[in-house]
Design an enzyme around this catalytic site. Sequence first.
Site, PDB file in Angstrom:
ATOM      1  N   GLY A  44      -3.318  -4.975 -44.009  1.00  0.00           N
ATOM      2  CA  GLY A  44      -3.176  -5.795 -45.486  1.00  0.00           C
ATOM      3  C   GLY A  44      -2.596  -6.319 -45.537  1.00  0.00           C
ATOM      4  O   GLY A  44      -2.686  -7.838 -45.704  1.00  0.00           O
ATOM      5  N   HIS A 265      -5.240  15.394 -33.350  1.00  0.00           N
ATOM      6  CA  HIS A 265      -4.169  14.888 -32.897  1.00  0.00           C
ATOM      7  C   HIS A 265      -3.815  16.117 -32.831  1.00  0.00           C
ATOM      8  O   HIS A 265      -3.841  17.413 -33.445  1.00  0.00           O
ATOM      9  CB  HIS A 265      -3.437  14.287 -33.792  1.00  0.00           C
ATOM     10  N   ARG A 329      -3.722  12.468 -25.958  1.00  0.00           N
ATOM     11  CA  ARG A 329      -3.799  12.821 -27.304  1.00  0.00           C
ATOM     12  C   ARG A 329      -5.358  13.812 -26.984  1.00  0.00           C
ATOM     13  O   ARG A 329      -5.062  14.893 -27.396  1.00  0.00           O
ATOM     14  CB  ARG A 329      -3.692  12.417 -28.419  1.00  0.00           C
ATOM     15  N   ARG A 434      -7.299   7.112 -28.764  1.00  0.00           N
ATOM     16  CA  ARG A 434      -5.813   5.779 -28.937  1.00  0.00           C
ATOM     17  C   ARG A 434      -4.655   6.598 -28.444  1.00  0.00           C
ATOM     18  O   ARG A 434      -4.325   8.034 -28.565  1.00  0.00           O
ATOM     19  CB  ARG A 434      -6.020   5.612 -30.282  1.00  0.00           C
ATOM     20  N   LEU A 440       0.005   1.657 -34.648  1.00  0.00           N
ATOM     21  CA  LEU A 440       0.472   0.836 -35.666  1.00  0.00           C
ATOM     22  C   LEU A 440       0.575  -0.380 -35.043  1.00  0.00           C
ATOM     23  O   LEU A 440       0.562  -2.004 -36.007  1.00  0.00           O
ATOM     24  CB  LEU A 440       2.036   1.323 -35.515  1.00  0.00           C
TER      25      LEU A 440
END
Lengths: 636, 248
Positions: A44, A265, A329, A434, A440
């Site tokens: 954003g 995670h 993960r 992911r 990020l």
Amino acid sequence: MLDARIPDGPLAEKWSNFKSHARLVNPANRKKLTVIVVGTGLAGSALAASMAEMGYHVKCFCFQDTPRRAHSVAAQGGVNACKNYKNDGDSVYRMFYDTIKGGDFRSREANVYRLAECSASLIDQAVAQGVPFAREYGGYLNNRSFGGVQVSRTFYARGQTGQQLLLGAYQALMRQVGLGNVELHARHEMMDLVLTDGVARGIIVRNMDTGKLERYGGHAVVLATGGFGKIYFLSTLAMGANGSAIWRAYKRGAYMANPSWTQIHPTCLPQSGEYQSKLTLMSESLRNDGRIWVPKKQDDQRSPNNIPEEERDYYLERKYPAFGNLSPRDIASRAAKERIDEGYGVGPLRNAVYLDFTRAIQNQGEAAIRKKYGNLFTMYQKITNVNAYKEPMKISPAAHFSMGGLWVDYELMTTIPGLFAIGEANFADHGANRLGANSLLQACVDGYFIAPYTLANYLAADIKTGPIDTEDVAFAKAQVGVEEFMSKLLAIKGNQSADQFHRLLGKILYDKCGLLRSKEGLMAAITEIRQLKAEFWKNLHVPGGEAMNSELEKAGRVADFLELAELMCNDALYRNESCGAHFRVEYQTPDGEALRNDKDFAFVSAWEYKGEDNGPELHKEELNFDVVTPTVRSYK
Amino acid sequence: MNIRLKIWRQEHEGDAGKMVDYSLNDISSDMSFLEMLDTLNEQLIQKNERTIEFDHDCREGICGQCGVMINGRPHGPLTNTTTCQLHMRTFKDNELIVIEPFRATAFPVKCDLKVDRSAFDRIIQAGGFISVNTGQAPEANDIPIGSPVAESAFDAAACIGCGACVAVCKNASAALFTSAKISHLVLLPQGKIEAAARVKNMVEQMDNEGFGHCSNTEACEVACPQAISVLHIARMNYEYNKLQVLKK
């Protein structure tokens, strides 16, 4: 079948082709166009700043007291980019392939390729903003490795990479606020999306300091509101993280894609009591030097330092020799759960595994480990009162990232014209799992380099529209709807707090729609969620009134979570295969790995809201693999 | 453990406000300080009383949103620790814990323990950035920066913007917050170009917001969750004075 509007041409040229042919808006016309950006995390803030720099008028909203607090701030480990600074064979294609494979072949080739392609520019941009990435002694940028890949492509700023990237974007945003190009509304929460003639034209927000509802109009609305992992109550997310903005958009007609794909995670602090409010994440980067193990004996009560080497089971190194402690993960989390469920867990509640730095400290010295992970070891000690230089950390899996989210096409636009979703709020790039340090990246790339082009392409048709009238009946009706919703919550006057319902919901989801899912479990979960929802609307208690009231904020978010949870279970139930984070116990290989079904399930599930009394309708976006061949994902 | 509490209650900005007594019994010493407040709020909900408003979000010490005065110290008795990272094991059984909002003219109280820290945003707006638009950046390795320089810049950039430095200062000075950003950016070659305008504008904005002057007690460094050094204040003063001497 849904059409993702992927540009023609070879994979490597699609994005260039799009940019070369996208429509543009003349600089003089840009100030006539208003873009609403909800959420000020990396996606954003980056977008709001970038659009304002180009001359558009931007209205920007966040529920925190300043944009710099958005939860991107908490990302620790790093951000991936295929700069190949380590000369170890990295390239756009390899990064693309790692990400597609990491996502268990459930993402769009074109999107993932573009993510890899734009990654290098992001590092340039961040460095120019003053982000203090780790450097080598010659002054050049340093990299480290991360789970699921065999090259070093992760740029990092100690264990605070998210904070530093966010401050870069925040400062860019503040510069535009200071210049008058961005209207900033902190402590404002989006309550509804307003459509006129089927097009997104504004939002209704609640001023959280006064409780007043306000209307804002714009030519496009962008949701950059992050993920909804907080639905599990105990999670790595911030307390305020929520799914309300995307849920309200869903109820206005935007499709929700793969909502059940939640990343659990592997390296978080275990739960230690019933009062607990969150599970703190310890960066995956720790797995570069830490070794994960449990005792070979079940229910071993000895202190870890008293368990001799030969009585330890380094189960990731044993089961996945090629990737070992750096397995992706989903695999690392499931392996931990398997050991814990079999009775090998450690800690007072037997709900954790060890992450051990003994060998790394022996080989590299304590100072080197302190330099790399000092802040994480300090944080660990503050929370647990244990010195991890002397004794292994105890870690366990926790809900973390939403791979699912609003369905978007190649241009990041949802099924509502004019409504875009960027960053974790969309479903786009990570498939069913992911990779570390890609979140990020995706948030930044969406905000800095993709949405500015695709928004212009959309807005080019809007230059004659003129200002959006918030006195329009659509705004008034939406506002009345929100007023009714808030009054209803306040009027129940039962005897349980929003948090109590949220905890119960979290437990249902962890047990039945978490790391392991089954048909029976999911069907039971749906029944339990419906009962809990009925109980919520009968027995919720919100003290205080409509002015500043944290309990009212929580209640609204939990009301949405209760609905979203049912959609998650439906999504998981429909998908009769295992892929990435979605592990259906009925579909596994003889040695317990995920068994994908490409013939029947190589699609994105996009769900359409059909009203309160009807079930959602499933739409499919077929996933075509023109360049890669889906294989069985092996990290052995 | 059992604890006794005195907590500041204030309905809205104009309200006079007062300290109110509470107590909690049989709580775990492993509980975090904010989880203790959650537990108290649960009890208030059961009694149909308005809950205590306090700021918090990430609960892992990095977002900077939490922060209250605990027994007269911002973020409580531990040095370099945010309120959310404080645990009840730090307190004694039956201890009296006094909780108040951060107090400063530039941080008006909004409700109970919540204060308005938007003055910090306006200080950053005045110059706490490098003026680079998206798309203008050169190749990242074209700007080599020695590791020690990058690390020093990082030490300053680590600020989480919580406001503890202001709350602990007898003059409610924002010198540590402002200087940390000035220092972060002036240490880097990318940030040097705008150094003069940055320090002038940010210091002016800091004054306009009603923050006091620095009187070098160095309490801010002790209270800072990121242990940001007061030497950054010296660097800010140097940059500011250099500007005055050179009359640019």
